[in-house]
Design a protein around this motif. Sequence first.
Motif, PDB file in Angstrom:
ATOM      1  N   GLU A  18      10.280   2.422  13.677  1.00  0.00           N
ATOM      2  CA  GLU A  18      10.119   2.779  12.271  1.00  0.00           C
ATOM      3  C   GLU A  18      11.289   2.229  11.457  1.00  0.00           C
ATOM      4  N   ALA A  40      14.396   5.507   3.018  1.00  0.00           N
ATOM      5  CA  ALA A  40      13.900   6.600   2.192  1.00  0.00           C
ATOM      6  C   ALA A  40      13.346   6.065   0.881  1.00  0.00           C
ATOM      7  N   PRO A  41      12.459   6.815   0.232  1.00  0.00           N
ATOM      8  CA  PRO A  41      11.901   6.360  -1.045  1.00  0.00           C
ATOM      9  C   PRO A  41      12.956   5.962  -2.066  1.00  0.00           C
ATOM     10  N   THR A  92      14.044   2.551  -1.283  1.00  0.00           N
ATOM     11  CA  THR A  92      12.999   1.599  -1.644  1.00  0.00           C
ATOM     12  C   THR A  92      13.068   1.295  -3.139  1.00  0.00           C
ATOM     13  N   ILE A 103       3.327   1.372  -1.648  1.00  0.00           N
ATOM     14  CA  ILE A 103       4.536   1.328  -0.819  1.00  0.00           C
ATOM     15  C   ILE A 103       5.635   0.580  -1.568  1.00  0.00           C
ATOM     16  N   SER A 130       6.427   7.609  -0.709  1.00  0.00           N
ATOM     17  CA  SER A 130       6.529   8.016   0.690  1.00  0.00           C
ATOM     18  C   SER A 130       5.126   8.198   1.261  1.00  0.00           C
ATOM     19  N   ASN A 131       5.039   8.416   2.579  1.00  0.00           N
ATOM     20  CA  ASN A 131       3.724   8.642   3.195  1.00  0.00           C
ATOM     21  C   ASN A 131       3.030   9.860   2.594  1.00  0.00           C
ATOM     22  N   THR A 132       3.794  10.918   2.345  1.00  0.00           N
ATOM     23  CA  THR A 132       3.214  12.127   1.763  1.00  0.00           C
ATOM     24  C   THR A 132       2.679  11.854   0.367  1.00  0.00           C
ATOM     25  N   GLU A 133       3.443  11.101  -0.413  1.00  0.00           N
ATOM     26  CA  GLU A 133       3.006  10.749  -1.768  1.00  0.00           C
ATOM     27  C   GLU A 133       1.782   9.845  -1.730  1.00  0.00           C
ATOM     28  N   ARG A 155       8.602  -1.000   7.151  1.00  0.00           N
ATOM     29  CA  ARG A 155       8.291  -0.700   5.751  1.00  0.00           C
ATOM     30  C   ARG A 155       9.136  -1.526   4.786  1.00  0.00           C
TER      31      ARG A 155
END
Length: 223
Positions: A125, A129-130, A133, A168, A173-176, A204
């Motif tokens: 991975e 973190a967002p 990014t 992305i 984030s994945n949750t978002e 990512r």
Amino acid sequence: MAEPLRLVIADDQALLRGSFRMLVDNEEDMTVVGEAATGAEAVEVVQSTRPDVVLMDVRMPTMDGIEATRLITERAPSVRVLILTMFDLDSHVFGALRAGAAGFLLKDTRPADLCAAIRVVADGEALLAPAVTRRLIAEFARTAEPRPPLGRELDVLTPREAEVLTLIAHGLSNTELAGRLHLSPATVKTYIGRLLTKLGARDRAQLVIIAYESGLVTASRGR
């Protein structure tokens, strides 16, 4: 029991290398197999030891951590590089990610968080973190030249995959992503896996870079 994760520590300060070694060697599932005081030494040590993860300082003599990261990821693609920096806004972080780093950590990160980060990147991975990014996006906005929309390298993507890649690249984030697209977290992970495979991306961070360099997302579009 699985073999312990093999690490190389690259930092020009012997005291820090020793501290990191002590921390890592105290973990049952990790072991240090080499150390380096310069970027050039790091490249050589990685070639001879083939670790799973490299803890890489950015600012070192002879060859900096960015160039060392580029050479390591070119010559040993399976090796994951985790950048260590003093400042989270370090301009070198952007260059390190483009060079193939799996992510970055501050040097004052708590020991437990550092060990957790090592396991994350060793598992394939990206430690991005967002908020990081979004800084990556800001750097593209500042430096990137205008690109034609939808480069041909994205022809392999379905419209839904392109949508996921766009989000992305905007730092979600994945949750978002799951909330925005009304998908389950597992489905989001499946889409990300497909993107990594189709675009030949390592993680990512590289997906964000591809989205901008292909023209799928441009700085002028914002959110």
